[in-house]
Motif scaffolding. Structure first.
Motif, short mmCIF file in Angstrom:
data_model
loop_
_atom_site.label_atom_id
_atom_site.label_comp_id
_atom_site.label_asym_id
_atom_site.label_seq_id
_atom_site.Cartn_x
_atom_site.Cartn_y
_atom_site.Cartn_z
N ARG A 1 11.12 13.15 -8.98
CA ARG A 1 9.84 13.57 -8.43
C ARG A 1 8.77 12.51 -8.68
NH1 ARG A 1 9.45 18.63 -6.38
NH2 ARG A 1 8.04 17.47 -5.01
N GLY A 2 7.98 12.27 -7.67
CA GLY A 2 6.93 11.25 -7.78
C GLY A 2 7.47 9.84 -7.61
N GLY A 3 8.73 9.72 -7.19
CA GLY A 3 9.40 8.42 -7.18
C GLY A 3 8.88 7.40 -6.18
N SER A 4 8.06 7.83 -5.22
CA SER A 4 7.52 6.86 -4.27
C SER A 4 6.62 5.84 -4.96
CB SER A 4 6.75 7.56 -3.16
OG SER A 4 7.62 8.36 -2.40
N ASP A 5 5.97 6.25 -6.04
CA ASP A 5 5.16 5.29 -6.81
C ASP A 5 6.05 4.14 -7.28
OD1 ASP A 5 2.96 7.02 -6.62
OD2 ASP A 5 3.45 8.03 -8.50
N THR A 6 7.23 4.53 -7.78
CA THR A 6 8.15 3.53 -8.31
C THR A 6 8.68 2.63 -7.20
OG1 THR A 6 8.72 4.99 -10.11
CG2 THR A 6 10.32 3.26 -9.60
N LEU B 1 0.86 -1.18 0.00
CA LEU B 1 0.00 0.00 0.00
C LEU B 1 0.89 1.22 0.00
CD1 LEU B 1 -2.40 -1.02 2.95
CD2 LEU B 1 -2.52 -1.74 0.57
N LYS B 2 0.69 2.10 -0.98
CA LYS B 2 1.51 3.32 -1.02
C LYS B 2 0.63 4.53 -0.70
CE LYS B 2 3.13 7.09 -3.37
NZ LYS B 2 2.48 8.13 -4.19
N PHE B 3 1.10 5.39 0.18
CA PHE B 3 0.35 6.59 0.54
C PHE B 3 1.14 7.83 0.13
CE2 PHE B 3 -1.26 3.23 3.20
CZ PHE B 3 -2.63 3.41 3.09
N ALA C 1 0.94 13.44 -16.62
CA ALA C 1 -0.14 13.12 -15.67
C ALA C 1 0.50 12.52 -14.42
CB ALA C 1 -1.12 12.12 -16.29
N LYS C 2 0.75 13.35 -13.42
CA LYS C 2 1.64 12.93 -12.34
C LYS C 2 0.99 11.96 -11.35
CE LYS C 2 0.78 16.84 -9.36
NZ LYS C 2 1.28 17.42 -8.16
N VAL C 3 -0.20 11.49 -11.67
CA VAL C 3 -0.88 10.56 -10.77
C VAL C 3 -0.05 9.28 -10.57
CG1 VAL C 3 -2.38 9.67 -12.63
CG2 VAL C 3 -3.12 9.47 -10.26
MG MG Z 1 2.87 11.31 -6.65
#
Ligand code: MG
Ligand code: ADP
Ligand code: ASP
Length: 406
Positions: A150-155, A6-8, A208-210
């Protein structure tokens, strides 16, 4: 037993109340008998603030030290959430990137994950402990902390899900899923029940940075089941799936925009073989990613103008690199422009439908929007326009391609 990652994201852990709410949500997954690994972002606003500190000291900072600073936001959240879980009586511990370890290459500030050793974490999960991992961070070949862009937690989350052989990776964020356009600027955008990996990959790569692009790539390559949903509601989100799982295919599935663009024009570059390589080679060596490129036809066959885009954070580095090579490249002037945005139309149906680009240009023309640079791929058309037209252009295109919700 089901194993979930689970990623928050930042807003989902934006303050102490939100962190406690996340802990309660995790508790319900634990009570349901699942093995849970969590990946957290920095609290919202923290990463921007940390980057601001670095830039205040040195715009052309040492990327290794930048990573030391910006990776700290996630470290704080991981500890806080672990304590919140323990307060609810749930056995939990945090694992920093270097402890797992999450091995990356040495491209500080935008490192890529090379491998993750899942064994120790799996043992911990099997012993009934919730594992809390700070996203965004890893460890480079020389043992120093790295970050994933940036946004790397998704990865981090998707790569961890692959390493742990998890049954699903849930990306909790501040919108209810993936929409036909950013719901924050297009009120009529609608949520997609499913989206193909390929389309999501294009959407992410054009802004789309989602989801971070690399996260989608890893999900696709390793067959990670990926869902995007809200941590603020209890509604089903959007599943990212293979093409054969989508029954009805729209020919355009979404519109995206990216403000993270800067335009550079080299005026009067000499028009001879090898010049493009001499311009883009040093930029690549300086880790500057070049995106859209347009070269004008030269009037006299001797000199031409060359325009291209880079991300805003790379602009200073790009200008410096070009200036250093000015004598060799022989351009007359260098102009840069931050007042630009890239708008893209995406859809796998473009392969079989002609006229998608034409409709885009007509729509923008009707809106009085001038197109500065164009680039296309098999399932995407992108244009660069002046930033003040962002909302107007995205909304108009959303309507033109029949994407507006009823
Ligand atoms: Mg993000
Ligand atoms: P997080 O902090 O949870 O990682 P992000 O801000 O990185 O969240 O990503 C979520 C945001 O992505 C949303 O708030 C929304 O404004 C934006 N976004 C852009 N395009 C889309 C889209 N097509 N569908 C959903 N959200 C989108
Ligand atoms: N905190 C990092 C960022 O803001 C990573 C992330 O949230 O995904 O980019």
């Amino acid at each position: 037993m089901t194993r979930l990652v689970l990623k928050f994201g930042g807003t989902s852990v934006g303050d102490i109340e939100r962190i406690k709410a996340v802990a309660l949500r995790v508790k319900s997954e634990v009570d349901a008998g699942n093995e849970i690994a969590i990946v957290v972002s920095a609290m919202s606003g923290v990463t921007n603030r940390l980057i601001g500190y670095v830039n205040e000291i040195a715009p052309l900072y040492d990327a290794r030290e930048y990573d030391i600073v910006v990776s700290s936001g996630e470290q704080i959240t991981s500890g806080l959430l672990t304590i919140a879980l323990q307060e609810l009586g749930i056995p939990a511990r945090s694992w920093q990137g270097w402890q797992i370890p999450v091995y990356t290459d040495d491209a500080h500030g935008k490192a890529r994950i090379r491998s993750i050793s899942g064994e120790e974490v799996i043992k911990s999960l099997q012993a009934g402990t919730v594992v809390v991992v700070p996203g965004f961070q890893g460890v480079g070949p020389d043992g120093s902390v790295s970050t994933l862009g940036r946004g790397g937690s998704d990865t981090s989350a998707v790569a961890l899900a692959a390493a742990l052989d998890a049954d699903r990776c849930d990306i909790y964020t501040d919108v209810e899923g993936i929409y036909t356009a950013d719901p924050r600027i297009v009120a009529k955008a609608h949520k997609l029940e499913k989206i193909t990996h390929e389309e999501m990959l294009e959407m992410a790569s054009v802004g789309a940075k989602v989801l971070q692009t690399r996260a989608v790539e890893i999900a696709m390559k390793h067959g990670v089941r990926l869902q995007v949903l809200s941590s603020f509601t209890n509604k089903p989100g959007t599943l990212v799936v293979d093409e054969d799982e989508v029954v009805e295919q729209e020919f355009v599935s979404g519109i995206a925009y990216s403000r993270d663009e800067a335009k550079i024009t080299l005026v009067k570059v000499s028009d001879r073989p090898g010049v493009a390589a001499r311009i883009f080679g040093p930029l690549a060596d300086a880790s500057v990613n070049v995106d859209m490129i347009v070269q004008n036809v030269s009037d006299d066959g001797k000199a031409t103008d060359l325009t291209f885009t880079v991300t805003r954070s790379d602009l200073e580095r790009a200008i410096e690199t070009l200036n250093q090579n000015k004598n060799d490249l022989g351009y007359e002037d260098l102009r840069s422009d931050l007042n630009v945005v890239k708008i893209s139309v995406i859809g796998v149906g473009m392969r079989s439908h002609a006229g998608v680009a034409q409709r885009m240009f007509k729509c923008l023309g009707d809106e009085g929007v001038n197109v500065q640079v164009i680039s296309t791929s098999e399932i995407k058309v992108s244009v660069l326009i002046a930033e003040e037209f962002t909302e107007r252009a995205v909304r108009a295109l959303h309507t033109v391609y029949g994407l507006d919700a009823e």
